[in-house]
Design a protein around this motif. Structure first.
Motif, PDB file in Angstrom:
ATOM      1  N   GLN A 125      23.349  37.282  31.513  1.00 45.58           N
ATOM      2  CA  GLN A 125      24.805  37.596  32.199  1.00 45.58           C
ATOM      3  C   GLN A 125      26.118  36.560  31.812  1.00 45.58           C
ATOM      4  O   GLN A 125      27.105  37.204  31.668  1.00 45.58           O
ATOM      5  CB  GLN A 125      24.531  37.285  33.771  1.00 45.58           C
ATOM      6  CG  GLN A 125      24.072  35.949  34.240  1.00 45.58           C
ATOM      7  CD  GLN A 125      23.999  35.897  35.770  1.00 45.58           C
ATOM      8  OE1 GLN A 125      23.935  36.936  36.578  1.00 45.58           O
ATOM      9  NE2 GLN A 125      23.965  34.506  36.154  1.00 45.58           N
ATOM     10  N   SER A 126      25.612  35.580  31.549  1.00 45.32           N
ATOM     11  CA  SER A 126      26.995  34.643  31.216  1.00 45.32           C
ATOM     12  C   SER A 126      27.620  35.093  29.855  1.00 45.32           C
ATOM     13  O   SER A 126      28.830  34.714  29.522  1.00 45.32           O
ATOM     14  CB  SER A 126      26.549  33.362  30.710  1.00 45.32           C
ATOM     15  OG  SER A 126      25.365  32.895  29.562  1.00 45.32           O
ATOM     16  N   ASN A 149      28.258  37.522  37.050  1.00 37.42           N
ATOM     17  CA  ASN A 149      27.005  36.817  37.789  1.00 37.42           C
ATOM     18  C   ASN A 149      26.289  37.556  38.830  1.00 37.42           C
ATOM     19  O   ASN A 149      26.905  38.242  39.819  1.00 37.42           O
ATOM     20  CB  ASN A 149      27.832  35.808  38.779  1.00 37.42           C
ATOM     21  CG  ASN A 149      26.848  34.744  39.679  1.00 37.42           C
ATOM     22  OD1 ASN A 149      25.727  34.452  39.136  1.00 37.42           O
ATOM     23  ND2 ASN A 149      27.337  34.457  40.888  1.00 37.42           N
ATOM     24  N   TYR A 150      25.060  37.788  38.552  1.00 36.78           N
ATOM     25  CA  TYR A 150      24.075  38.722  39.476  1.00 36.78           C
ATOM     26  C   TYR A 150      23.810  37.787  40.530  1.00 36.78           C
ATOM     27  O   TYR A 150      22.992  36.857  40.546  1.00 36.78           O
ATOM     28  CB  TYR A 150      22.961  39.108  38.690  1.00 36.78           C
ATOM     29  CG  TYR A 150      23.463  40.670  38.121  1.00 36.78           C
ATOM     30  CD1 TYR A 150      23.107  41.658  38.688  1.00 36.78           C
ATOM     31  CD2 TYR A 150      23.871  40.768  36.932  1.00 36.78           C
ATOM     32  CE1 TYR A 150      23.293  43.063  38.238  1.00 36.78           C
ATOM     33  CE2 TYR A 150      24.242  41.885  36.227  1.00 36.78           C
ATOM     34  CZ  TYR A 150      24.090  43.046  37.162  1.00 36.78           C
ATOM     35  OH  TYR A 150      24.181  44.277  36.441  1.00 36.78           O
ATOM     36  N   ASP A 192      28.942  40.102  40.595  1.00 44.16           N
ATOM     37  CA  ASP A 192      30.185  39.481  40.522  1.00 44.16           C
ATOM     38  C   ASP A 192      30.527  39.868  39.274  1.00 44.16           C
ATOM     39  O   ASP A 192      29.859  39.122  38.545  1.00 44.16           O
ATOM     40  CB  ASP A 192      30.290  38.166  41.002  1.00 44.16           C
ATOM     41  CG  ASP A 192      31.827  37.546  41.113  1.00 44.16           C
ATOM     42  OD1 ASP A 192      32.562  38.474  41.329  1.00 44.16           O
ATOM     43  OD2 ASP A 192      32.117  36.529  41.250  1.00 44.16           O
ATOM     44  N   ALA A 193      31.485  40.534  38.856  1.00 45.34           N
ATOM     45  CA  ALA A 193      31.749  40.962  37.400  1.00 45.34           C
ATOM     46  C   ALA A 193      33.147  41.184  37.268  1.00 45.34           C
ATOM     47  O   ALA A 193      33.973  41.422  38.036  1.00 45.34           O
ATOM     48  CB  ALA A 193      31.033  42.196  37.096  1.00 45.34           C
ATOM     49  N   PRO A 194      33.844  41.113  35.992  1.00 47.11           N
ATOM     50  CA  PRO A 194      35.184  41.517  35.874  1.00 47.11           C
ATOM     51  C   PRO A 194      35.402  42.938  35.876  1.00 47.11           C
ATOM     52  O   PRO A 194      36.476  43.517  36.282  1.00 47.11           O
ATOM     53  CB  PRO A 194      35.458  41.131  34.198  1.00 47.11           C
ATOM     54  CG  PRO A 194      33.984  40.692  33.750  1.00 47.11           C
ATOM     55  CD  PRO A 194      33.032  40.416  34.897  1.00 47.11           C
ATOM     56  N   ASP A 195      34.342  43.908  35.691  1.00 45.54           N
ATOM     57  CA  ASP A 195      34.358  45.335  35.868  1.00 45.54           C
ATOM     58  C   ASP A 195      32.997  45.875  35.805  1.00 45.54           C
ATOM     59  O   ASP A 195      32.088  45.207  35.574  1.00 45.54           O
ATOM     60  CB  ASP A 195      35.314  46.010  34.803  1.00 45.54           C
ATOM     61  CG  ASP A 195      35.042  45.660  33.426  1.00 45.54           C
ATOM     62  OD1 ASP A 195      33.744  45.644  33.173  1.00 45.54           O
ATOM     63  OD2 ASP A 195      35.957  45.412  32.440  1.00 45.54           O
ATOM     64  N   ALA A 196      32.901  47.146  36.277  1.00 43.54           N
ATOM     65  CA  ALA A 196      31.646  47.683  36.316  1.00 43.54           C
ATOM     66  C   ALA A 196      30.959  47.835  34.960  1.00 43.54           C
ATOM     67  O   ALA A 196      29.592  47.810  34.837  1.00 43.54           O
ATOM     68  CB  ALA A 196      31.759  49.186  37.082  1.00 43.54           C
ATOM     69  N   ALA A 209      31.046  45.900  32.387  1.00 46.14           N
ATOM     70  CA  ALA A 209      30.615  44.519  32.012  1.00 46.14           C
ATOM     71  C   ALA A 209      29.230  44.182  32.895  1.00 46.14           C
ATOM     72  O   ALA A 209      28.180  43.667  32.356  1.00 46.14           O
ATOM     73  CB  ALA A 209      31.296  43.400  32.289  1.00 46.14           C
ATOM     74  N   ALA A 210      29.160  44.589  34.026  1.00 42.35           N
ATOM     75  CA  ALA A 210      27.776  44.470  34.934  1.00 42.35           C
ATOM     76  C   ALA A 210      26.611  45.437  34.385  1.00 42.35           C
ATOM     77  O   ALA A 210      25.455  45.085  34.176  1.00 42.35           O
ATOM     78  CB  ALA A 210      28.036  45.105  36.409  1.00 42.35           C
TER      79      ALA A 210
END
Length: 83
Positions: free
Chosen positions: A30-31, A36-37, A54-58, A60-61
């Motif tokens: 994730q980093s 952050n899952y 918690d992510a900058p956008d979908a 990236a997740a």
């Protein structure tokens, strides 16, 4: 950063132990994507996995899932922590 809930649908059910192993791979990846899952939930019989991230956008997740283990979400929704 924004909160998202992603949903995975696994035909025939899923085992909590398998999800835990995949989640560990997410945590180790994730980093790289600034993600952050936070938590996940599993409905083994229904074959549903829910991930709070918690992510900058979908994108990236989903990129974390793609690189970590290849099991990308079928659905992903922005959510609010308020309320």
């Amino acid at each position: 950063m924004s909160l998202f809930m992603d949903i995975h649908h696994v035909e025939g059910g899923v085992k909590a132990g398998d999800v835990a192993a995949a989640h560990e791979k997410d945590l180790s990846t994730q980093s790289e994507f600034g993600v952050n899952y936070v938590k996940y939930w599993v409905d083994e019989e229904a074959g549903k996995i829910f991930c709070l991230v918690d992510a900058p956008d979908a994108e990236a997740a989903n990129a974390v899932h793609a690189k970590a283990h290849g099991l990308v979400a079928d659905e992903i929704y922005p959510i609010s922590a308020e309320g």
